[in-house]
Design a protein around this motif. Sequence first.
Motif, short mmCIF file in Angstrom:
data_model
loop_
_atom_site.label_atom_id
_atom_site.label_comp_id
_atom_site.label_asym_id
_atom_site.label_seq_id
_atom_site.Cartn_x
_atom_site.Cartn_y
_atom_site.Cartn_z
N SER A 195 0.81 -1.23 0.00
CA SER A 195 0.00 0.00 0.00
C SER A 195 0.84 1.27 0.00
CB SER A 195 -0.94 0.01 1.21
OG SER A 195 -0.19 -0.08 2.41
N ASP A 196 2.11 1.18 0.41
CA ASP A 196 2.97 2.37 0.48
C ASP A 196 3.53 2.72 -0.89
OD1 ASP A 196 2.49 2.54 3.15
OD2 ASP A 196 4.36 1.54 3.75
N PHE A 197 4.01 3.97 -1.00
CA PHE A 197 4.63 4.47 -2.22
C PHE A 197 6.01 5.05 -1.92
CE2 PHE A 197 0.20 4.35 -3.32
CZ PHE A 197 0.16 4.10 -4.67
N CYS A 198 6.93 4.90 -2.87
CA CYS A 198 8.26 5.53 -2.78
C CYS A 198 8.19 6.87 -3.50
CB CYS A 198 9.31 4.66 -3.43
SG CYS A 198 10.96 5.42 -3.49
N GLU A 199 8.61 7.94 -2.82
CA GLU A 199 8.52 9.28 -3.41
C GLU A 199 9.91 9.87 -3.67
OE1 GLU A 199 5.83 11.76 -1.26
OE2 GLU A 199 4.15 10.35 -1.47
N LYS A 200 10.89 9.02 -3.91
CA LYS A 200 12.25 9.50 -4.22
C LYS A 200 12.43 9.86 -5.69
CE LYS A 200 14.46 6.63 -0.66
NZ LYS A 200 15.44 5.53 -0.43
N HIS A 201 11.49 9.44 -6.52
CA HIS A 201 11.69 9.57 -7.96
C HIS A 201 10.91 10.76 -8.51
CE1 HIS A 201 13.44 5.62 -7.53
NE2 HIS A 201 12.34 5.24 -6.89
#
Length: 288
Positions: free
Chosen positions: A20-26
């Motif tokens: 359910s989580d998202f990576c926001e580094k990109h």
Amino acid sequence: MQSIKSVAVGPLNARMTFHSDFCEKHTYTRGNKDVVKPVRMMILNGKVVCPRCELEADEKKLQRDLESQIEFSQRTKNFNTLEKRSMFRDRTVSRATFDNYDVSEPEETKNKNRMMDLIKHLQQGEVFNIFLQGLPGVGKSHLGYAALKALNVPPDPDNPKDMGKSCLFINMEEAASAIKDSFSNKESKYTEPYVTQLMGDADYLVIDDLGAETGSEHSDSRASDFIHRLIYKVTSARQDKATIYTTNLTSKKLYQMYDSKLVSRIMQKQQYIVFKETSDKREMELPF
């Protein structure tokens, strides 16, 4: 742990489980601004990871491995010089080592031991030349190439600053012939600048059969201007490097063939190994 790439080639239903989580580094650029592009996380072997981060890490590792291979290939270039760039009149010389230099006469034993001792000094960083002098067939070329084999050590793979040493065996008659051929053969790489730079750059060089390239070993003629120029350029480039010479000629004959200044330069910092009593090994090998 499996990589994203290895998982991606599996069946679709086993390929990924999203989280359910998202990576926001990109991010990506819109106009003049960087805009975050969230990437949904996934579960891989029980661990929550960002598939894009994992792929980027894999790509960086592949890039590092490739750069390491290229770098080591460059460092082994010196080590490979002996096998790939040497010029022989008789290719069997390339099999020569100290171990297969058979001794049957006292002078052979003395000269082999002296050469091995001199090589130890070169390995310790000393700089001098070695002059192997005597009649044909006594093993001068063999000892010269064996010396290069001992000096030709590959670089330490764990030391990126170790470039190794380049060793080169050049038969002078073969080199002169190849250069002369390049005058009319425009496809040949063996031009005078190429060969002289090759010989000048090597850390350790054997100049084999000095004098035979003139074609006048048994006459009173002098070496041509071309030969003088070639040897002069090579010796000029090797003032601070070790060179091993082999020759069938006496010192008197060398002074007769070459300019006295050139011979004096060749003779600088010389250690001599002279064959006076050794039998011609090639005659001994004949079946009659």
